[in-house]
Write a protein that holds these residues in place. Sequence first.
Motif, mmCIF file in Angstrom:
data_model
loop_
_atom_site.group_PDB
_atom_site.id
_atom_site.type_symbol
_atom_site.label_atom_id
_atom_site.label_comp_id
_atom_site.label_asym_id
_atom_site.label_seq_id
_atom_site.Cartn_x
_atom_site.Cartn_y
_atom_site.Cartn_z
ATOM 1 N N PHE A 32 0.863 -1.188 0.000
ATOM 2 C CA PHE A 32 0.000 0.000 0.000
ATOM 3 C C PHE A 32 0.901 1.241 0.000
ATOM 4 O O PHE A 32 1.783 1.361 0.842
ATOM 5 N N GLU A 33 0.656 2.134 -0.929
ATOM 6 C CA GLU A 33 1.423 3.374 -1.028
ATOM 7 C C GLU A 33 0.474 4.567 -1.034
ATOM 8 O O GLU A 33 -0.710 4.423 -1.377
ATOM 9 N N GLY A 34 1.009 5.722 -0.702
ATOM 10 C CA GLY A 34 0.192 6.930 -0.771
ATOM 11 C C GLY A 34 0.799 8.036 0.067
ATOM 12 O O GLY A 34 1.634 7.772 0.937
ATOM 13 N N SER A 92 -3.534 9.641 3.403
ATOM 14 C CA SER A 92 -4.325 9.015 2.328
ATOM 15 C C SER A 92 -5.232 7.906 2.862
ATOM 16 O O SER A 92 -6.077 7.394 2.134
ATOM 17 N N LYS A 108 -4.178 4.929 3.824
ATOM 18 C CA LYS A 108 -3.692 3.588 3.452
ATOM 19 C C LYS A 108 -3.487 2.681 4.659
ATOM 20 O O LYS A 108 -3.778 1.491 4.590
ATOM 21 N N CYS A 110 -6.800 1.441 6.164
ATOM 22 C CA CYS A 110 -7.399 0.492 5.218
ATOM 23 C C CYS A 110 -6.634 -0.832 5.260
ATOM 24 O O CYS A 110 -7.230 -1.911 5.185
ATOM 25 N N ASP A 142 3.074 -1.763 4.342
ATOM 26 C CA ASP A 142 2.696 -0.357 4.314
ATOM 27 C C ASP A 142 3.934 0.449 3.893
ATOM 28 O O ASP A 142 4.833 0.625 4.710
ATOM 29 N N PHE A 153 -2.929 4.821 -2.977
ATOM 30 C CA PHE A 153 -4.060 5.563 -2.424
ATOM 31 C C PHE A 153 -3.889 7.017 -2.830
ATOM 32 O O PHE A 153 -3.084 7.750 -2.251
ATOM 33 N N ALA A 172 -8.761 7.641 -2.915
ATOM 34 C CA ALA A 172 -8.784 7.601 -1.448
ATOM 35 C C ALA A 172 -9.653 8.694 -0.830
ATOM 36 O O ALA A 172 -9.759 8.781 0.389
#
Length: 191
Positions: free
Chosen positions: A9-11, A15, A17, A20, A88, A125, A172
């Motif tokens: 998961f990136e962002g 965001s 992430k 979530c 993450d 995200f 997002a």
Amino acid sequence: MKNGILIVFEGIDGSGKSSCMDAAVSEISKKRDVIRTSEPTKGVIGQLIRTHTDVTPETEALLFTADRAEHTKEMKKWLDNGKIVMCDRYYASTLAYQSAYGVRSSWLRKMNEPVIIEPDITFLFDISPEMGLERVESRGEKSKFERLDYLKKVRRNYLKIAKEKGFVIIDASENKDHVLASVMEHISKII
Ligand code: TMP
């Protein structure tokens, strides 16, 4: 040999992430063995990154990448044991954040190449930095990585990398349940 699955998961900050990812992990762990992990790690180098913030952008890039080299070694073991690994942030964070500080992108890519494995799926995200910062501020957290103009560059970098690498882009700004449902739809196709 890798028979597990690596999901990243990136962002930008705020965001959503991480929360979530928590929800996705608890969903998936009802049926499968899942390991939740993150970068910077809680290891020696990860701690160094969090406590020594007054260093050059290049030093920071080296530290994030060194932390990743150790982390990848660990993740390979989990993947070899057939685990689903949910991470993450991974290499795209360095490409997006450190290059927004002016560090040469070709150097970042070259340096990361030998210390990463390509994830089975990466979610980006995507959210406007204004909205992301609003969320971060409401949590009372703030770091030097969270300035508006800086995050605008980070977002642009992320979107470029996502296109190149085929990341799944998640809107997002949608409500949490909707975001989780679309993430789970993609994950269910590969696990
Ligand atoms: P976190 O808030 O998701 O724990 O991440 C900590 C900060 O570290 C976040 O602002 C992004 C930044 N970061 C980088 O600048 N480069 C990296 O390679 C990583 C993994 C994180």
